[in-house]
Design an enzyme around this catalytic site. Structure first.
Site, PDB file in Angstrom:
ATOM      1  CG  HIS A 126      -1.684  -1.247   1.435  1.00 39.34           C
ATOM      2  ND1 HIS A 126      -2.876  -1.547   0.831  1.00 39.34           N
ATOM      3  CD2 HIS A 126      -1.359  -2.338   2.179  1.00 39.34           C
ATOM      4  CE1 HIS A 126      -3.275  -2.753   1.213  1.00 39.34           C
ATOM      5  NE2 HIS A 126      -2.365  -3.259   2.025  1.00 39.34           N
ATOM      6  CB  SER A 170      12.843  22.853 -14.964  1.00 32.69           C
ATOM      7  OG  SER A 170      11.991  23.979 -15.054  1.00 32.69           O
ATOM      8  CE  LYS A 189      10.993  20.224 -11.359  1.00 31.52           C
ATOM      9  NZ  LYS A 189      10.046  19.469 -10.590  1.00 31.52           N
ATOM     10  CD  GLU A 218       8.665  12.308 -15.101  1.00 25.88           C
ATOM     11  OE1 GLU A 218       8.496  13.106 -16.043  1.00 25.88           O
ATOM     12  OE2 GLU A 218       8.908  12.672 -13.943  1.00 25.88           O
TER      13      GLU A 218
END
Ligand code: ARG
Length: 458
Positions: free
Chosen positions: A156, A277, A283, A290
């Site tokens: 979980h 970024s 970043k 992804e």
């Protein structure tokens, strides 16, 4: 326009209809399979006396010439041809004349394209299988290096019990083993040769279908000519297998993304596989992971697309089936680049072992072990579970972990606690005492690692 038909037509095809119908722009990647299929077909025609030896030799030489010219770049696959089959046959006839027109004896583009796709998928399975094996070698190195790197295991997405990084990565090794198994199953099931099925009903020429099957390394010819030209089951199974690979890579990517986040800091993705970024200077983004996760949708889409194309078409061949190619090719290219890129990212990723171990000590990952300790002292498990739960509550209140409670505090909940509890619930014991088959302890993993090593050597 170069066409393989036209006799029964009085007018010529509308330009837009030609464009709509053509498949050369994407089936050109089948050129190698198309030519080797034709060479096998013509070899058989010659041996069976259906074509003269001279003609079949001439055709084979012509086809081999076309193949090498395509490969060295001197022959470009382009022009107003309907498909790769028309292209090869037309170029052949331009080059060798009359004999070229005999190539298609006892054959249809329906069994031809069925053959080409099977050959192409077979070759692709072999290539992707190697890509998967390379990825598994990277994984294996990490498994071997991290048998004693402790980390929390989750259920979980909550800390559950401690495991090792080797054990966690081993789960992916298992998935990729099954993926390769699936490839082998599909390869075996597809390996019947459709050539000789003709348009749908075989042919009146005395073809030797066993010979072409053997020449093309199939196990046997297919048994039913109608099924031969209209079966795309193997392609659906293959896209299913690719979808499952992507599902595995996507789950792995998701973990890498989480682990690479500021909240976890379990890993750091190498600069070579991260991006920045345009606005936020701080970043460093896990774009590769992804994209792998994102491209999974695209591969599932190919599977859905082909399932839907096939669901309503009557036997035998229908042009709908040309729609198998673009989704299949796209899925193949996508999966191949995902496996390669994911492997490269994994290979260069840094694991923050102290951070993983520290995280493993928090979150009451040893609460089950506290209960198990009591069980070994004679307390029934259900009672032990409840005692351990109350101790967890106490820890939450005091901002400490279970092993930071003093013996008196433990004994407030049960007088079965003794000094040896600390050893029994230490991180080391929590992992290393789990010695059942498949468990994370080094003893259990050692055996599994031996199996993996042997597997990779095969
Ligand atoms: N381009 C076609 C395909 O991919 C080849 C088979 C064409 N057969 C036909 N009868 N038009 O399916």
């Amino acid at each position: 326009m170069h066409k393989l038909w036209g006799g029964r037509f009085q007018g010529s095809i509308d330009d837009r209809a030609f464009e709509f119908n053509e498949s050369l722009s994407f089936d050109k990647r089948l050129y190698k399979e198309d030519i080797s299929g034709s060479i096998a077909h013509v070899t058989m025609l010659g041996k069976c006396g259906i074509l003269s030896e001279e003609d079949s030799d001439l055709i084979i030489k012509g086809l081999s010439g076309i193949l090498s010219d395509i490969e060295d770049g001197s022959l470009a696959i382009e022009g107003n041809y309907e498909d790769i089959h028309s292209f090869v046959e037309s170029v052949l006839t331009e080059r060798i004349g009359e004999a070229g027109k005999r190539l298609h004896t006892g054959r249809s583009r329906n069994d031809q394209v069925a053959l080409d796709m099977k050959l192409y998928i077979r070759n692709t399975i072999d290539a992707l299988d190697e890509n998967l094996k390379d990825l598994m070698k990277i994984l294996f190195r990490l498994i071997e290096e991290n048998e004693e790197t402790y980390m929390p295991g989750f259920t979980h997405l909550q800390k559950a019990q401690s495991v090792t990084l080797a054990h966690h990565l081993g789960a992916y090794f298992e998935m990729f083993m099954r993926d390769r198994d699936r490839f082998h199953d599909i390869r075996k099931r597809l390996n019947s040769c459709p050539l000789g099925a003709g348009a749908l009903a075989g042919t009146t020429y005395p073809l030797d279908r066993n010979m072409t099957a053997t020449l093309l390394e199939f196990d046997q010819p297919t048994r039913n000519s109608m099924d031969s030209v209209s079966d795309r089951d193997y392609l659906i199974e293959f896209l299913g297998a690719l979808s499952i690979i992507m599902m595995h890579l996507s789950r792995f990517s998701e973990e890498v993304i989480l682990w690479n986040s500021d909240e976890y800091r379990f890993v750091e993705i190498d600069d070579r596989f991260s991006t920045g970024s345009s606005i936020m200077p701080q970043k460093k983004n896990p774009d590769i992971a992804e994209l792998v996760r994102g491209k999974t949708g695209r591969v599932y889409g190919s599977l859905m697309s082909l399932l839907t194309v096939m669901k309503g078409i009557p036997l035998a061949y229908d042009k709908d089936m040309q729609e198998d190619k673009e989704p299949a090719f796209d899925a193949i290219d996508t999966v191949q680049s995902c496996i390669v890129l994911f492997g490269a990212m994994l290979d260069t990723m840094k694991f923050n072992k102290p951070k993983m171990e520290a995280s493993s000590k928090k979150g009451f990952t040893n609460a089950t072990d506290v209960a198990d300790y009591l069980v070994k002292k004679g307390v029934p498990f259900r009672d032990a579970h409840s005692i351990s739960g109350r101790l967890v509550l106490k820890c939450i209140d005091r901002h400490c972990s279970l092993d930071e409670l003093r013996l008196e505090e433990l004994r407030e909940e049960s007088d079965s606690f003794e000094e040896d509890v600390y050893e029994a619930i230490s991180l080391n014991t929590c992992v290393e005492a789990r010695k059942t088959q498949g468990a994370p302890s080094k003893d259990s993993m050692d055996e599994v690692i031996r199996t993996y090593r042997k597997y990779l050597e095969e």
